[in-house]
Motif scaffolding. Structure first.
Motif, PDB file in Angstrom:
ATOM      1  N   LYS A  37       0.826  -1.218   0.000  1.00  0.00           N
ATOM      2  CA  LYS A  37       0.000   0.000   0.000  1.00  0.00           C
ATOM      3  C   LYS A  37       0.862   1.271   0.000  1.00  0.00           C
ATOM      4  CE  LYS A  37      -2.009  -1.224   3.882  1.00  0.00           C
ATOM      5  NZ  LYS A  37      -1.280  -2.517   4.088  1.00  0.00           N
ATOM      6  N   THR A  38       1.813   1.310   0.923  1.00  0.00           N
ATOM      7  CA  THR A  38       2.658   2.508   1.034  1.00  0.00           C
ATOM      8  C   THR A  38       3.514   2.675  -0.223  1.00  0.00           C
ATOM      9  OG1 THR A  38       2.664   2.352   3.436  1.00  0.00           O
ATOM     10  CG2 THR A  38       4.441   3.627   2.438  1.00  0.00           C
ATOM     11  N   THR A  39       4.006   1.580  -0.741  1.00  0.00           N
ATOM     12  CA  THR A  39       4.814   1.629  -1.967  1.00  0.00           C
ATOM     13  C   THR A  39       3.990   2.213  -3.109  1.00  0.00           C
ATOM     14  OG1 THR A  39       6.023  -0.314  -1.198  1.00  0.00           O
ATOM     15  CG2 THR A  39       6.187   0.205  -3.551  1.00  0.00           C
ATOM     16  N   LEU A 152      -4.473   9.453   2.227  1.00  0.00           N
ATOM     17  CA  LEU A 152      -4.158   9.179   3.629  1.00  0.00           C
ATOM     18  C   LEU A 152      -3.611   7.764   3.734  1.00  0.00           C
ATOM     19  CD1 LEU A 152      -7.484  10.488   5.256  1.00  0.00           C
ATOM     20  CD2 LEU A 152      -5.367  11.770   4.832  1.00  0.00           C
ATOM     21  N   ASP A 153      -2.367   7.642   4.185  1.00  0.00           N
ATOM     22  CA  ASP A 153      -1.794   6.305   4.371  1.00  0.00           C
ATOM     23  C   ASP A 153      -2.016   5.883   5.818  1.00  0.00           C
ATOM     24  OD1 ASP A 153      -0.514   3.915   4.139  1.00  0.00           O
ATOM     25  OD2 ASP A 153       1.476   4.740   3.696  1.00  0.00           O
ATOM     26  N   GLU A 154      -2.832   4.869   6.000  1.00  0.00           N
ATOM     27  CA  GLU A 154      -3.141   4.313   7.316  1.00  0.00           C
ATOM     28  C   GLU A 154      -3.343   5.366   8.396  1.00  0.00           C
ATOM     29  OE1 GLU A 154      -2.044   0.580   8.391  1.00  0.00           O
ATOM     30  OE2 GLU A 154      -0.970   0.104   6.540  1.00  0.00           O
ATOM     31  N   PRO A 155      -4.431   6.125   8.262  1.00  0.00           N
ATOM     32  CA  PRO A 155      -4.692   7.180   9.248  1.00  0.00           C
ATOM     33  C   PRO A 155      -4.870   6.647  10.674  1.00  0.00           C
ATOM     34  CG  PRO A 155      -6.570   6.903   7.746  1.00  0.00           C
ATOM     35  CD  PRO A 155      -5.439   6.095   7.189  1.00  0.00           C
TER      36      PRO A 155
HETATM   37 MG   LIG Z   1       2.207   1.049   4.766  1.00  0.00          MG
END
Ligand SMILES: [Mg+2]
Ligand SMILES: Nc1ncnc2c1ncn2[C@@H]1O[C@H](COP(=O)(O)OP(=O)(O)OP(=O)(O)O)[C@@H](O)[C@H]1O
Length: 229
Positions: A37-39, A152-155
């Motif tokens: 996800k972050t990538t 939003l990455d993993e709020p």
């Molecule tokens: Mg991540």
């Protein structure tokens, strides 16, 4: 984004990603630790080069743009780690958020409407705020750029369940203002509660996609992500 791939040191971590977010939509990318996800987010915002495919915003190709130029095109990104200026006040964090533009009063009012707590704590050092407050501030600061798309990455990172739920209630209010949202989240029930549509990312590929309702009723999703037998 179309046929996108990204990774590290020449190794692809995410691949064949076809992803669309329409104006005013909230789209969730769900998947467990290490799914990519972050990538994927880093590739969209230009922090990582796309190894294949394209990233398009409103018909403008952002694929090879560096992060600051993607930001300027209207994409705001709140990383899971939030990256606030901990020694500076809430107010300074918000004002700097607007950079390179001047802070806009109406936007600031919108941020205060969404997060009244920030207005009460304007003079407090960001680093001394609670986890939930820091999340509000990170979102508020991103909004100061008046983005077309807010990512939003993993709020919910590091937040107690109750606070995580409150964070998603704020996301819901933000959605009601018409903001276009792309949210990466491991807590699938929370993500599906606000998303119009979602993509399930597994091992760097899109395993499933559909409306939040379709995915909530999908037996595989229920088993793997919703803890329902
Ligand atoms: Mg991540
Ligand atoms: N800087 C890096 N260098 C090399 N590999 C990396 C780097 N960052 C992430 N990875 C690897 O890429 C894969 C995907 O990681 P990523 O952070 O995108 O997953 P994620 O879905 O965001 O997970 P999480 O939910 O834990 O945040 C993992 O195997 C991870 O080890």
């Amino acid at each position: 984004m179309k046929g996108a791939a990204a990774g590290y040191l020449g190794q692809k971590v995410v691949e064949d990603i076809d992803l669309e977010v329409r104006t005013g939509e909230a789209v969730a990318i769900v998947g467990s630790n290490g799914a990519g996800k972050t990538t994927l987010f880093r590739a969209i915002v230009g922090l990582l080069p796309c190894m294949a495919g394209r990233v398009i915003l409103d018909g403008v190709d952002l694929t090879r743009r560096r992060a600051h130029r993607v930001a300027r095109a209207g994409v705001a990104y709140v990383p899971a780690e939030r990256h606030l200026f901990p020694a500076m006040t809430v107010k300074t964090n918000l004002m700097l958020g607007a950079y390179p533009h001047r802070p806009n009063r109406e936007t600031l009012e919108l941020v205060f409407d969404l997060f009244p707590r920030l207005k009460e704590r304007l003079g407090q050092q960001a680093g001394t705020m609670s986890g939930g407050e820091q999340q509000m501030l990170a979102v508020g600061r991103a909004l100061m750029t008046q983005p077309k798309l807010l990512m939003l990455d993993e709020p919910t990172t590091g937040l107690a369940p109750k606070v995580a739920k409150a964070a998603f209630e704020a996301v819901e209010r933000l959605k009601a203002t018409g903001m276009t949202l792309l949210i990466a989240e491991q807590q699938v029930p929370l993500a599906l509660s606000v998303a119009d549509r979602a993509y399930v990312l597994e091992n760097g590929r899109v395993r499933m996609e559909g409306t939040a309702e379709e995915l909530e009723h999908n037996p595989e999703v229920r088993r793997a992500y919703l803890g329902v037998a």
